[in-house]
Write an enzyme that holds these catalytic residues in place. Structure first.
Site, PDB file in Angstrom:
ATOM      1  CG  ASN A  41      -6.438  -1.016   0.605  1.00 43.33           C
ATOM      2  OD1 ASN A  41      -5.763  -0.555  -0.318  1.00 43.33           O
ATOM      3  ND2 ASN A  41      -5.908  -1.454   1.730  1.00 43.33           N
ATOM      4  CG  HIS A  88      -3.246   3.340   1.666  1.00 39.47           C
ATOM      5  ND1 HIS A  88      -3.579   2.913   0.400  1.00 39.47           N
ATOM      6  CD2 HIS A  88      -3.393   2.256   2.492  1.00 39.47           C
ATOM      7  CE1 HIS A  88      -3.894   1.629   0.453  1.00 39.47           C
ATOM      8  NE2 HIS A  88      -3.791   1.215   1.702  1.00 39.47           N
ATOM      9  CB  CYS A 103      -0.958  -0.016   1.186  1.00 38.02           C
ATOM     10  SG  CYS A 103      -2.132  -1.373   1.072  1.00 38.02           S
TER      11      CYS A 103
HETATM   12  N1  COA Z   1     -18.544  -8.653   8.873  1.00 37.98           N
HETATM   13  C1  COA Z   1     -19.122  -8.809  10.087  1.00 37.98           C
HETATM   14  N2  COA Z   1     -18.408  -9.046  11.198  1.00 37.98           N
HETATM   15  C2  COA Z   1     -17.083  -9.159  11.073  1.00 37.98           C
HETATM   16  C3  COA Z   1     -16.424  -9.023   9.842  1.00 37.98           C
HETATM   17  C4  COA Z   1     -17.220  -8.770   8.712  1.00 37.98           C
HETATM   18  N3  COA Z   1     -16.701  -8.624   7.474  1.00 37.98           N
HETATM   19  N4  COA Z   1     -15.107  -9.165  10.025  1.00 37.98           N
HETATM   20  C5  COA Z   1     -14.920  -9.379  11.322  1.00 37.98           C
HETATM   21  N5  COA Z   1     -16.118  -9.381  11.968  1.00 37.98           N
HETATM   22  C6  COA Z   1     -16.391  -9.583  13.379  1.00 37.98           C
HETATM   23  C7  COA Z   1     -15.258 -10.297  14.085  1.00 37.98           C
HETATM   24  O1  COA Z   1     -15.377 -11.688  13.948  1.00 37.98           O
HETATM   25  C8  COA Z   1     -15.432  -9.831  15.495  1.00 37.98           C
HETATM   26  O2  COA Z   1     -16.443 -10.577  16.112  1.00 37.98           O
HETATM   27  P1  COA Z   1     -16.280 -11.078  17.644  1.00 37.98           P
HETATM   28  O3  COA Z   1     -16.152  -9.807  18.438  1.00 37.98           O
HETATM   29  O4  COA Z   1     -17.521 -11.840  17.862  1.00 37.98           O
HETATM   30  O5  COA Z   1     -15.025 -11.892  17.634  1.00 37.98           O
HETATM   31  C9  COA Z   1     -15.945  -8.399  15.344  1.00 37.98           C
HETATM   32  O6  COA Z   1     -16.480  -8.319  14.024  1.00 37.98           O
HETATM   33  C10 COA Z   1     -14.864  -7.360  15.482  1.00 37.98           C
HETATM   34  O7  COA Z   1     -13.750  -7.791  14.693  1.00 37.98           O
HETATM   35  P2  COA Z   1     -12.421  -7.012  14.652  1.00 37.98           P
HETATM   36  O8  COA Z   1     -11.415  -7.754  13.851  1.00 37.98           O
HETATM   37  O9  COA Z   1     -12.074  -6.582  16.054  1.00 37.98           O
HETATM   38  O10 COA Z   1     -12.900  -5.718  13.853  1.00 37.98           O
HETATM   39  P3  COA Z   1     -12.093  -4.407  13.634  1.00 37.98           P
HETATM   40  O11 COA Z   1     -12.833  -3.293  14.209  1.00 37.98           O
HETATM   41  O12 COA Z   1     -10.642  -4.583  13.988  1.00 37.98           O
HETATM   42  O13 COA Z   1     -12.182  -4.274  12.049  1.00 37.98           O
HETATM   43  C11 COA Z   1     -10.842  -4.528  10.104  1.00 37.98           C
HETATM   44  C12 COA Z   1     -11.598  -5.234  11.216  1.00 37.98           C
HETATM   45  C13 COA Z   1     -10.200  -5.565   9.208  1.00 37.98           C
HETATM   46  C14 COA Z   1     -11.846  -3.690   9.312  1.00 37.98           C
HETATM   47  C15 COA Z   1      -9.775  -3.597  10.739  1.00 37.98           C
HETATM   48  O14 COA Z   1      -9.025  -4.333  11.667  1.00 37.98           O
HETATM   49  C16 COA Z   1      -8.859  -2.974   9.741  1.00 37.98           C
HETATM   50  O15 COA Z   1      -9.265  -2.146   8.939  1.00 37.98           O
HETATM   51  N6  COA Z   1      -7.556  -3.313   9.786  1.00 37.98           N
HETATM   52  C17 COA Z   1      -6.574  -2.700   8.932  1.00 37.98           C
HETATM   53  C18 COA Z   1      -6.756  -3.190   7.550  1.00 37.98           C
HETATM   54  C19 COA Z   1      -5.806  -2.562   6.603  1.00 37.98           C
HETATM   55  O16 COA Z   1      -5.576  -1.390   6.661  1.00 37.98           O
HETATM   56  N7  COA Z   1      -5.274  -3.364   5.692  1.00 37.98           N
HETATM   57  C20 COA Z   1      -4.489  -2.955   4.596  1.00 37.98           C
HETATM   58  C21 COA Z   1      -3.154  -2.524   4.991  1.00 37.98           C
HETATM   59  S1  COA Z   1      -2.898  -0.957   4.431  1.00 37.98           S
END
Ligand code: COA
Length: 334
Positions: A285, A255, A114
């Site tokens: 993204n 980004h 990224c």
């Molecule tokens: N839909 C519904 N629920 C989902 C889900 C989805 N697509 N993905 C995860 N969940 C659930 C999880 O299972 C978790 O449930 P639980 O509490 O029962 O275990 C809950 O939602 C929270 O999950 P969590 O992983 O804590 O969510 P989050 O707030 O961290 O969001 C991302 C997840 C991936 C959106 C976030 O971590 C993120 O954006 N990370 C960075 C990604 C990124 O920038 N990547 C590219 C690099 S530049």
């Protein structure tokens, strides 16, 4: 002593017409539109149904050439940032040069996920600053749908396909162009965001396919935490180094990985939301394409002005991260 700076003199982009909405993803995995929008800011993303990364890059460059009346036969260097090259080799940059008939140009790919566009921009600028070249094409292009597991709700909601590009030329006025940049990498982040197989570590085999090792693996929480800190820290560093306050910056071009990461970066920089380029809702993204896609769209809609201070900031797999300060050089809407 006179300084030669690299100015962005043209921009272009391509987004495939096929839209993949949150509602369509609801049919593939256990997720819902509301969760995706509130946790990421994404409503839909684009999918390249037919063709490869080079095909999107070619269309982005053609868009630039048409808008800015560029003679592509004059391009000397093509630098293409991607994690989804058409093939391991030859480099996608070289394929793009061939498809566009750029006989004079040589080129290579950059792999910094990224942050790829910022790495490529900084590299391209060196060819201009050194006086070695006068026209360098910098492309960010990724067909993320090629490496996404559409049964993994942790990753399939986040990514989309796009390509965008900029042309670098020597700035007529040395106070314009790429004024500064800071780039970082830390391989300790590799374990949290990667594709396990296909490389020399785990060559493709039945086993790697069966174990779904040719898709993105991400520990979202770890990436999120470090992205917020990395992008905010490096953006603040570039502003401090150049004596800039929030009011001095016309646009932040972050980004587009997660709207919450974007908001945290803007807040740390003291930049109002109205001055942050955001199109994650439409495209998700698109990895190396996000930053030039914003620049190209905002220019096309007439919102960029010559002389504006623009901060570009990114964080990605590696980990890699960085920020750049650009004084915008293009005057009128093309
Ligand atoms: N839909 C519904 N629920 C989902 C889900 C989805 N697509 N993905 C995860 N969940 C659930 C999880 O299972 C978790 O449930 P639980 O509490 O029962 O275990 C809950 O939602 C929270 O999950 P969590 O992983 O804590 O969510 P989050 O707030 O961290 O969001 C991302 C997840 C991936 C959106 C976030 O971590 C993120 O954006 N990370 C960075 C990604 C990124 O920038 N990547 C590219 C690099 S530049």
């Amino acid at each position: 002593m006179s300084v030669t700076r690299a100015a962005i003199t043209a921009v272009g982009h391509y987004t495939p017409p096929k839209v993949l909405s949150n509602f369509e993803l609801e049919k593939l995995v256990d997720t819902n539109d509301e969760w995706i929008r509130t946790r990421t800011g994404i409503s839909e993303r684009r999918i390249m149904e037919h063709g490869a990364t080079s095909d999107m890059a070619v269309l982005a460059v053609k868009n630039m050439a048409e808008r800015f009346k560029i003679d592509l036969s004059e391009v000397e260097v093509v630098i293409l940032a991607t994690v989804t090259p058409d093939m391991f080799f030859p480099a996608t940059a070289v394929l793009v040069g061939h498809k566009l008939g750029m006989k004079k140009a040589w080129g290579f790919d950059i792999s910094a996920a990224c942050s790829g566009f910022l790495y490529a921009l900084a590299t391209g600028a060196k060819f201009i600053e050194s006086g070695a070249n006068k026209k360098v094409l910098v492309i960010g292009a990724d067909k993320m749908s090629a490496i996404i597991d559409y049964s993994d709700r942790n990753t399939c909601i986040l990514f989309g396909d796009a390509a965008a590009c900029v042309l670098l030329e020597p700035s007529e006025d040395p106070t314009y162009g790429l004024l500064d940049h800071r780039l970082y990498s830390d391989g300790a982040g590799g374990e949290f965001l990667h594709m396990k197989a296909g490389g020399s570590l785990n060559p493709a085999s039945h086993e790697t396919v069966d174990k779904k090792m040719h898709y993105i693996f991400q520990d979202g929480k770890n990436v999120f935490r470090l992205a917020v800190k990395g992008m905010a820290d490096v953006s603040a560093e570039v502003m401090e180094q150049n004596g800039l306050k929030g009011d001095d910056v016309a646009w932040l071009v972050p980004h587009q990985a997660n709207l919450r990461i974007i908001d945290a970066t803007a807040e740390r920089m003291g930049i109002d939301r109205s001055k942050v380029m955001i199109n994650i809702d439409k495209y998700g993204n698109t990895t190396a394409a996000t930053i030039p896609l914003c620049l190209s769209e905002w220019h096309a809609s007439g919102q960029l002005r010559r002389g504006q201070n623009i901060v570009l900031a990114a964080f990605g797999a590696g980990y890699t991260w960085g920020a750049a300060l650009v004084k915008w050089s293009i005057g009128t809407k093309a």
